[in-house]
Design a protein around this motif. Structure first.
Motif, PDB file in Angstrom:
ATOM      1  N   LEU A 224       0.864  -1.331  -0.024  1.00 59.62           N
ATOM      2  CA  LEU A 224       0.024   0.117   0.062  1.00 59.62           C
ATOM      3  C   LEU A 224       0.799   1.237   0.078  1.00 59.62           C
ATOM      4  N   PRO A 225       1.993   1.549   0.862  1.00 56.37           N
ATOM      5  CA  PRO A 225       2.612   2.871   0.898  1.00 56.37           C
ATOM      6  C   PRO A 225       3.104   3.137  -0.431  1.00 56.37           C
ATOM      7  N   ALA A 226       3.648   2.096  -1.185  1.00 53.97           N
ATOM      8  CA  ALA A 226       4.338   2.579  -2.648  1.00 53.97           C
ATOM      9  C   ALA A 226       3.162   2.747  -3.593  1.00 53.97           C
ATOM     10  N   VAL A 227       1.991   1.930  -3.561  1.00 54.38           N
ATOM     11  CA  VAL A 227       0.932   2.596  -4.436  1.00 54.38           C
ATOM     12  C   VAL A 227       0.448   3.966  -3.969  1.00 54.38           C
ATOM     13  N   VAL A 228       0.284   4.200  -2.818  1.00 52.80           N
ATOM     14  CA  VAL A 228       0.000   5.552  -2.473  1.00 52.80           C
ATOM     15  C   VAL A 228       1.252   6.744  -2.754  1.00 52.80           C
ATOM     16  N   ASP A 229       2.187   6.263  -2.726  1.00 52.19           N
ATOM     17  CA  ASP A 229       3.641   7.279  -3.015  1.00 52.19           C
ATOM     18  C   ASP A 229       3.314   7.452  -4.494  1.00 52.19           C
ATOM     19  N   GLU A 230       3.188   6.496  -5.394  1.00 48.72           N
ATOM     20  CA  GLU A 230       3.153   6.650  -6.562  1.00 48.72           C
ATOM     21  C   GLU A 230       1.957   7.648  -7.157  1.00 48.72           C
ATOM     22  N   TYR A 231       0.851   7.468  -6.414  1.00 45.87           N
ATOM     23  CA  TYR A 231      -0.498   8.379  -6.597  1.00 45.87           C
ATOM     24  C   TYR A 231      -0.040   9.889  -6.634  1.00 45.87           C
ATOM     25  N   PHE A 232       0.410  10.101  -5.121  1.00 42.54           N
ATOM     26  CA  PHE A 232       0.855  11.535  -5.017  1.00 42.54           C
ATOM     27  C   PHE A 232       2.009  11.938  -5.763  1.00 42.54           C
ATOM     28  N   ALA A 233       2.879  11.038  -6.214  1.00 41.01           N
ATOM     29  CA  ALA A 233       4.014  11.810  -6.879  1.00 41.01           C
ATOM     30  C   ALA A 233       3.465  11.999  -8.403  1.00 41.01           C
ATOM     31  N   ASP A 234       2.364  11.653  -8.916  1.00 43.02           N
ATOM     32  CA  ASP A 234       1.849  11.917 -10.023  1.00 43.02           C
ATOM     33  C   ASP A 234       0.943  13.037 -10.058  1.00 43.02           C
TER      34      ASP A 234
END
Length: 238
Positions: A224-234
């Motif tokens: 989950l943290p990596a998926v959330v990171d990717e969302y906010f990074a974009d």
């Protein structure tokens, strides 16, 4: 600095709660002399508001208050056998457990500066004791749930309520929902125009989250943290 807010569903996302919910639902039907639904229907109770699920099984508006009262009695009072302590009783709300990896995922997201809030269609007076009992509130910043009356019961209403309480400003803040059912996806979109990350470890039927337009998926709590990171990074604040 823009806030990065992560609203996280409770049942099926933070906790494996089917045993307590289904046991309490069965109690409500038996207590009101209504045939208990089949297993597939019972499983569909996890996620949506209890009143809506009961309506879908044909419970009349006249009978609904008694059904909800019975459900809440079973959910809040120690009437079920405690599987870990023979001879002792538990309320339905504690026939429940936190998914493996959830605490670590929450701590990792907190360390990155994300604001974490439980966002559940379960009434707040039920949800808060559950989260406190299992130690979840030590890893969260806030909790927002449904009301005890019918004024705020669906996920879109709870998401809108959470965003209002957080003073969420779309032009200044970023926010995302995490959940395991179609109600989370639709609720995030309809309540505050938010995207939703699907929790694959929850209770969704095959294809359910895709059909409702989930933004992305986390296979396990550890992902989950990596998926959330990717969302906010974009995404950037306008």
């Amino acid at each position: 600095m823009a806030r990065k807010i992560v609203l996280i569903d409770l049942d099926g996302t933070l906790t494996r709660s089917d045993e307590g919910i289904i046991s309490s639902v069965k109690y409500a039907y038996r207590d009101n002399n209504i045939p208990v639904p089949d297993d597939k229907t019972l499983n569909s109770f996890i996620g949506p508001a209890i009143m809506d699920s009961m309506r879908r099984t044909g419970v009349s508006e006249e009978k609904l208050p008694d059904m909800v009262k019975s459900y809440r009695y079973a959910y809040r009072n120690p009437i079920f056998d405690d599987p870990k302590h023979p001879g002792e009783k538990l309320p339905g709300m504690y026939l429940n457990e936190v998914y493996d990896g959830i605490f670590e995922a929450l701590d990792e997201m907190h360390a990155k500066g994300y604001y974490l809030a439980v966002c559940t269609a379960k009434p707040e007076p039920q949800a808060l004791p559950i989260c406190e009992h299992f130690g979840l509130m030590e890893h969260m910043d806030a909790l927002y749930g449904a009301s005890n009356d019918a004024s705020r019961i669906n996920k879109d209403q709870v998401v809108a309520y959470a965003c209002e309480k957080l003073n969420y400003q779309p032009g200044e803040d970023l926010a995302l929902m995490v959940g395991d059912r179609w109600t989370d996806v639709d609720g995030a979109r309809d309540g505050a125009h938010l995207d939703c990350v699907g929790a694959r470890w929850g209770y969704a039927d095959p294809g359910e989250l895709e059909e409702h337009g989930c933004y992305a998926f986390a296979r396990t709590p550890h992902d989950l943290p990596a998926v959330v990171d990717e969302y906010f990074a974009d995404r950037q604040v306008q």
